[in-house]
Every structure is written in structure tokens, then in C-alpha cells.
Design an enzyme around this catalytic site. Structure first.
Site, PDB file in Angstrom:
ATOM      1  N   GLU A  13       2.648   6.535   0.994  1.00  0.00           N
ATOM      2  CA  GLU A  13       3.834   7.391   1.005  1.00  0.00           C
ATOM      3  C   GLU A  13       3.790   8.441  -0.107  1.00  0.00           C
ATOM      4  OE1 GLU A  13       5.368   7.470   3.561  1.00  0.00           O
ATOM      5  OE2 GLU A  13       6.513   5.687   4.106  1.00  0.00           O
ATOM      6  N   GLY A  14       3.140   8.111  -1.231  1.00  0.00           N
ATOM      7  CA  GLY A  14       2.966   9.112  -2.280  1.00  0.00           C
ATOM      8  C   GLY A  14       2.174  10.299  -1.783  1.00  0.00           C
ATOM      9  N   TYR A  37       0.687   4.368  -2.466  1.00  0.00           N
ATOM     10  CA  TYR A  37      -0.374   5.354  -2.217  1.00  0.00           C
ATOM     11  C   TYR A  37      -0.114   6.130  -0.928  1.00  0.00           C
ATOM     12  CZ  TYR A  37      -5.140   7.218  -1.764  1.00  0.00           C
ATOM     13  OH  TYR A  37      -6.233   8.051  -1.637  1.00  0.00           O
ATOM     14  N   VAL A  71     -17.591  -0.533   0.615  1.00  0.00           N
ATOM     15  CA  VAL A  71     -19.012  -0.224   0.417  1.00  0.00           C
ATOM     16  C   VAL A  71     -19.484  -0.718  -0.939  1.00  0.00           C
ATOM     17  CG1 VAL A  71     -20.720   1.619   0.214  1.00  0.00           C
ATOM     18  CG2 VAL A  71     -18.985   1.737   1.998  1.00  0.00           C
ATOM     19  N   ARG A  81       0.822  -1.218   0.000  1.00  0.00           N
ATOM     20  CA  ARG A  81       0.000   0.000   0.000  1.00  0.00           C
ATOM     21  C   ARG A  81       0.853   1.264   0.000  1.00  0.00           C
ATOM     22  NH1 ARG A  81      -5.353  -1.435   2.432  1.00  0.00           N
ATOM     23  NH2 ARG A  81      -5.630   0.750   2.934  1.00  0.00           N
ATOM     24  N   THR A 140     -12.713  -1.489  12.015  1.00  0.00           N
ATOM     25  CA  THR A 140     -13.694  -0.405  11.944  1.00  0.00           C
ATOM     26  C   THR A 140     -13.342   0.610  10.858  1.00  0.00           C
ATOM     27  OG1 THR A 140     -12.583   1.036  13.552  1.00  0.00           O
ATOM     28  CG2 THR A 140     -14.148  -0.612  14.414  1.00  0.00           C
ATOM     29  N   PRO A 194      -5.563  -1.348   7.780  1.00  0.00           N
ATOM     30  CA  PRO A 194      -5.730  -0.757   9.115  1.00  0.00           C
ATOM     31  C   PRO A 194      -6.858  -1.429   9.890  1.00  0.00           C
ATOM     32  CG  PRO A 194      -5.657   0.949   7.406  1.00  0.00           C
ATOM     33  CD  PRO A 194      -5.779  -0.367   6.706  1.00  0.00           C
TER      34      PRO A 194
END
Length: 319
Positions: free
Chosen positions: A153-154, A151, A194, A148, A216, A280
Site C-alpha cells: 500500500e505504501g 510495502y 533467489v 505485507r 510461480t 502471491p
């Protein structure tokens, strides 16, 4: 923001054919601005802006922000970058280039024109956070070499560039850290939770959750988010952020899936898969700064927003 003749602004929106970019353009046009939409259509979709064809205040330009752009505008919203794991991991080098080279090119344009520039940053700058809820002063817990990272760190590097341009050149920058957002015009196969769950439910498939679904997220409906964008850009040269923009009401992924099943109906069930790398476990914004600086907080509850989003995907699947 400075205005052109008759009080009208010409606004550049990069990534304007995407999910959020197209909603932002709708709002800008509604309030009388002229809009230049720039998108290379890597993840953007022209169907999101088809309804604007023929509008004399709307212009589309196919262009990659990794290359310089020379236009005349009064304000810049930089939303260009793949934002879902499936898309940004498809070409991770290009994802980092879009965040970093894109920021450099758009900041250079803003500097030349002397106009304010908005950066669509992300809650991903916090990584898998050790602080909950996430406040803007938290520096994050990011794996710099994971799948990931292109994205995460970019976007972190883009924030660095924005604040260095502010300090070094006095540029009026606005950096918003966007938390999970949903609504109509999400890509049907973008891999976000979603859209994934709604599409699976509408197709009568089992709903996929990762781990036991106890992780969550906090879901903000797109209309609320765009309202925050506009308030932030219009907040004047003293407000730069970063500011968290999202909904502070927290749900487990299992709760979300069960809510969608109840709304769509049918006999689908939940299927558990292993957690992806660096996913996460908790994500919830502290929006105290947005309330204080912008007078903003989300108004649309998840129940209402899901109804609108389900109706959109039902129509897309039927097409």
C-alpha cells in the site's frame, strides 16, 4: 532531461547504495553523468559503492528521504525503500513512511527544480493477482491490513502521489512496476527467493520452499532491468507509465530450486514450509507496453543470470 555544462547531467539516485541503485549508478557514470547517491544505509550497503570512491563524478550523501532534501540536480531516480519482506516487515511504519513521505519529498524537489523523476514501484501493487499475466490496467488484489501491506500500500500510495503531481503540477513522472529481479549485490540475508536458495545451496543446507513450490515467479536479471530504467527516463515527457518491467518467462519456485541445486551440486534436498500470509501464487508481467513504448525486452536468460549470481554469492560467503 536538461543537461548541465558540457552536456553532462547531475543525477540524484535515492537508495543508491542498494542492490539496484548501485547498478544504476554504475551505468549512469559509464555514460558520463555525475551522480549524487543518497542512502540512509538501512538496507543499503556501502560495499556496493566502495569501488566508486575517488570517482570525481560520484558523491555519496547519508540521508533519509523521509526528510526534505535541498540539492541541485537534473533528474531524480527514487529507489529508496526496503524491498524484501524481511526488511520491510522489520519496521513496517517506517517502510510506509519511506514510500509516502519519501515520494512527497522527492516530488517536491522535482517540482522545484522542474526535472523528470522516476519512481521504482513494484509488482506488489497487484497483490495476489486475479488477472494473469498482470497488465498495467489491472487495479490489483491487495490486502490493506496484512503484514505485507506496509510495502504494497505504501507503493500504491506513492504511485497516486506521482500521478497527482503530474496532473496538478505538470511534472514529468516515470513510474516503473518492477517484477522479481536478481543478480550480484543482492543482500545475502534479504529473504528473497533467489538469494535464499543460492546461499542455502552454497552452504550445503537444505533448500527451503514454501508450500509445494508450485507458485510461480518471473525473474529478470538486474542488467536488463537497469537498461529499461534508462530507456524509460530518456523516453521524453510524453511517457509516464506505469510500465511493467520484468521478464515474462514464468518458473515455479520448485523449478528454480532444482535448477540451483543442479548448478551448485552437493547433496542438498528441498524442505517444504507453510506459505506466508498474502504470498502471491502467481506473478508474471505483461510487458507489451515496455516493448511498445521503450523498445525493451529482457535479453539475459535465467540460466546465464543464475551463473553470475551464484559466482557473486560464492565470493561473498568466502570473504
Amino acid at each position: 532531461m536538461k543537461r548541465t555544462g558540457y552536456g553532462r547531467r547531475r543525477v540524484l539516485v535515492t537508495g543508491g547504495a542498494g542492490f539496484l541503485g548501485s547498478h544504476l549508478i554504475d551505468r549512469l557514470l559509464e555514460r558520463g553523468d555525475e551522480v549524487l547517491c543518497v542512502d540512509n544505509l538501512f538496507t543499503g550497503d556501502k560495499s556496493n559503492i566502495d569501488h566508486l570512491v575517488g570517482n570525481p563524478r560520484f558523491e555519496f550523501m547519508r540521508h533519509d528521504v523521509c526528510f526534505p532534501l535541498f540539492v541541485e540536480v537534473d533528474a531524480i531516480f527514487n529507489l529508496a525503500c526496503p524491498a524484501s519482506p524481511i526488511h520491510y516487515q522489520h519496521d513496517p511504519v517506517q517502510t510506509t513512511k519511506t514510500s509516502v513521505h519519501g515520494a512527497i519529498n522527492m516530488l517536491g524537489l522535482a517540482k522545484r527544480l522542474g526535472v523528470p523523476i522516476f519512481q521504482a514501484s513494484t509488482s506488489e501493487v497487484y497483490g495476489d493477482p486475479a488477472v494473469h499475466p498482470q497488465v498495467e490496467s489491472y487495479w490489483g488484489n491487495v490486502n490493506p491490513i496484512g503484514i505485507r501491506s506496509c510495502y504494497d500500500e505504501g507503493k500504491r500510495c506513492a504511485e497516486t502521489l506521482f500521478f497527482d503531481y503530474h496532473r496538478q503540477h505538470g511534472l514529468d513522472v516515470k513510474v516503473a512496476r518492477i517484477f522479481n529481479t536478481y543478480g550480484p549485490r543482492m543482500h545475502i540475508a534479504d529473504g528473497r527467493v533467489v538469494s535464499n536458495l543460492i546461499v542455502q545451496a552454497l552452504k550445503g543446507e537444505d533448500l527451503t520452499i514454501y508450500g509445494d513450490g508450485s507458485q510461480t515467479r518471473s525473474f529478470c536479471y538486474c542488467d536488463d532491468l537497469i537498461e529499461a530504467f534508462l530507456l524509460f527516463m530518456d523516453s521524453g515527457p510524453g511517457t509516464h507509465g506505469p510500465i511493467n518491467i520484468g521478464n515474462p518467462i514464468e518458473f515455479t519456485i520448485r523449478q528454480l530450486a532444482e535448477t540451483i541445486i543442479a548448478k551448485v551440486g552437493g547433496t542438498t534436498k528441498l524442505v517444504q514450509l507453510p506459505l506466508p500470509q498474502d504470498d502471491p501464487l502467481q506473478r508474471k508481467p505483461d510487458i507489451s507496453m515496455a516493448r511498445q513504448k521503450l523498445g525493451w525486452e529482457p535479453k539475459i536468460e535465467l540460466d546465464q543470470g543464475l551463473d553470475r549470481t551464484i559466482a557473486y554469492f560464492k565470493q561473498k560467503i568466502a570473504e
